[in-house]
Design a protein around this motif. Structure first.
Motif, PDB file in Angstrom:
ATOM      1  N   ASP A  41       2.546  -4.010  -5.888  1.00  0.00           N
ATOM      2  CA  ASP A  41       1.754  -3.735  -4.691  1.00  0.00           C
ATOM      3  C   ASP A  41       2.157  -2.383  -4.121  1.00  0.00           C
ATOM      4  O   ASP A  41       3.264  -1.904  -4.333  1.00  0.00           O
ATOM      5  CB  ASP A  41       1.997  -4.802  -3.628  1.00  0.00           C
ATOM      6  CG  ASP A  41       1.523  -6.174  -4.068  1.00  0.00           C
ATOM      7  OD1 ASP A  41       0.639  -6.251  -4.944  1.00  0.00           O
ATOM      8  OD2 ASP A  41       2.033  -7.168  -3.529  1.00  0.00           O
ATOM      9  N   MET A  43       1.424   0.275  -0.507  1.00  0.00           N
ATOM     10  CA  MET A  43       0.805   0.596   0.770  1.00  0.00           C
ATOM     11  C   MET A  43       1.022   2.088   0.971  1.00  0.00           C
ATOM     12  O   MET A  43       2.153   2.573   0.880  1.00  0.00           O
ATOM     13  CB  MET A  43       1.437  -0.188   1.911  1.00  0.00           C
ATOM     14  CG  MET A  43       0.750   0.050   3.228  1.00  0.00           C
ATOM     15  SD  MET A  43       1.225  -1.073   4.571  1.00  0.00           S
ATOM     16  CE  MET A  43       2.962  -0.742   4.737  1.00  0.00           C
ATOM     17  N   CYS A  45      -0.649   5.878   2.965  1.00  0.00           N
ATOM     18  CA  CYS A  45      -1.582   6.500   3.898  1.00  0.00           C
ATOM     19  C   CYS A  45      -1.538   8.002   3.680  1.00  0.00           C
ATOM     20  O   CYS A  45      -0.572   8.539   3.152  1.00  0.00           O
ATOM     21  CB  CYS A  45      -1.255   6.137   5.341  1.00  0.00           C
ATOM     22  SG  CYS A  45       0.330   6.728   5.921  1.00  0.00           S
ATOM     23  N   LEU A  76      -7.106  -6.376  -4.055  1.00  0.00           N
ATOM     24  CA  LEU A  76      -7.413  -6.407  -2.630  1.00  0.00           C
ATOM     25  C   LEU A  76      -7.134  -5.023  -2.061  1.00  0.00           C
ATOM     26  O   LEU A  76      -6.016  -4.520  -2.161  1.00  0.00           O
ATOM     27  CB  LEU A  76      -6.546  -7.450  -1.909  1.00  0.00           C
ATOM     28  CG  LEU A  76      -6.667  -7.481  -0.388  1.00  0.00           C
ATOM     29  CD1 LEU A  76      -8.090  -7.863   0.034  1.00  0.00           C
ATOM     30  CD2 LEU A  76      -5.657  -8.455   0.195  1.00  0.00           C
ATOM     31  N   VAL A  77      -8.168  -4.427  -1.495  1.00  0.00           N
ATOM     32  CA  VAL A  77      -8.038  -3.111  -0.877  1.00  0.00           C
ATOM     33  C   VAL A  77      -8.454  -3.262   0.570  1.00  0.00           C
ATOM     34  O   VAL A  77      -9.565  -3.708   0.857  1.00  0.00           O
ATOM     35  CB  VAL A  77      -8.918  -2.065  -1.589  1.00  0.00           C
ATOM     36  CG1 VAL A  77      -8.797  -0.717  -0.901  1.00  0.00           C
ATOM     37  CG2 VAL A  77      -8.552  -1.977  -3.055  1.00  0.00           C
ATOM     38  N   LEU A  78      -7.568  -2.928   1.464  1.00  0.00           N
ATOM     39  CA  LEU A  78      -7.890  -3.012   2.896  1.00  0.00           C
ATOM     40  C   LEU A  78      -8.018  -1.633   3.487  1.00  0.00           C
ATOM     41  O   LEU A  78      -7.335  -0.730   3.143  1.00  0.00           O
ATOM     42  CB  LEU A  78      -6.786  -3.766   3.633  1.00  0.00           C
ATOM     43  CG  LEU A  78      -6.516  -5.181   3.140  1.00  0.00           C
ATOM     44  CD1 LEU A  78      -5.310  -5.764   3.848  1.00  0.00           C
ATOM     45  CD2 LEU A  78      -7.730  -6.052   3.388  1.00  0.00           C
TER      46      LEU A  78
END
Length: 78
Positions: A41, A43, A45, A76-78
């Motif tokens: 996974d 995360m 920005c 899953l892309v948020l």
């Protein structure tokens, strides 16, 4: 300098990338693509235009294209 070939992307993806004129991954792509290809996974920005979308779409497309249809293909892309 790292190239998209160095990221071990599939030939059809490399062809599409080259046809769009991209030759070198952005910093976020260099960091994110190997992690996602390893199945981990991530995360991240960054500002608009840094290559975030390709940094997750390219490895997801590769993973989905190399797994049997009956396997659990999901992202899953948020």
């Amino acid at each position: 300098h790292m190239t998209f070939e160095d990221l071990a992307l599939a030939p059809p993806l490399l062809k599409a990338i080259a046809e769009k004129g991209y030759t070198q991954p952005t910093p976020i792509q260099k960091q994110a693509i190997p992690v996602i290809l390893a199945g981990d996974d991530i995360m991240a920005c960054g500002q608009t235009g840094t290559g975030k979308t390709a940094s997750f779409v390219l490895p997801i497309l590769q993973l989905l294209s190399t797994r049997p249809a009956a396997s659990s293909n999901h992202a899953l892309v948020l």
